[in-house]
Design a protein around this motif. Structure first.
Motif: not given
Length: 205
Positions: A21-29
């Motif tokens: 989940v953190a990977r997805s958030v960091f990739a987006e933001r």
């Protein structure tokens, strides 16, 4: 309907979920815009759970980046097992672009600037790590052809950096297939390598 819908997981399963989940958030933001609150909310847990596993945003970011760097360098590392320069270059380009295709979110995390105080997370550091592997292959080839082996590290960075930037460009232009992109990369890189002269300053006015 008011029952708690949080899925019970083992500690290891929860940790893996939070990393994803953190990977997805960091990739987006990006790191600065990402928040512990958003990561926890998307994962369906409370903030203390994330702090328990990683100590905070910086901790989970460090794990995400470390895993992506390890994945990328491991996949490219096998390319340097060949003794034929063309095969090395082609396999490295194929491996890099396969990583970009299969782990887009991870690649986007690596492309972003690492937060101050976290080492090894910048894209430049990733390029350096991969280039060090390529350097070993180039040094032998340079020596055999009478080239200055001390220049090999510079050429290694040029080659790896070129493929990495193509990978970044490819994210925004997905119409081309991976094999086609690799073919174009090799069209330039291999022709350039094959035509290298021992003294690049010779003939310059």
């Amino acid at each position: 309907m008011g029952a708690d819908k949080r899925v019970r997981m083992s500690a290891e399963q929860r940790r893996e979920q939070l990393v994803g989940v953190a990977r997805s958030v960091f990739a987006e933001r990006g790191y600065e815009a990402a928040t512990v609150e958003e990561i926890a909310e998307r994962a369906g847990v409370s903030k203390p759970v994330l702090y328990q596993h990683f100590g905070g945003k910086e901790g989970v970011y460090a794990v995400v980046v470390d895993r992506e760097v390890r994945t990328l360098t491991a996949s490219i590392g096998t390319a340097f097992e060949s003794e034929r320069p063309r095969q090395v270059a082609e396999a490295a380009a194929e491996a890099f672009l396969t990583y970009v295709e299969e782990r887009e979110e991870g690649f986007r995390v690596l492309l972003r600037d690492a937060p101050i105080g976290i080492t090894g997370g910048s894209f430049a550091s990733v390029i350096t790590a991969v280039a060090e592997r390529a350097e070993r292959s180039l040094v032998a080839g340079f020596s055999e052809r009478g080239f200055d082996a001390e220049a090999a590290p510079m050429y290694a960075v040029m080659l790896v950096g070129a493929v990495a930037l193509v990978g970044e460009w490819w994210l925004e232009h997905p119409g081309l297939g991976r094999d086609e992109v690799v073919a174009h990369v090799m069209n330039l890189l291999w022709l350039g390598l094959r035509g290298l002269t021992p003294d690049p300053l010779e003939g310059r006015s």
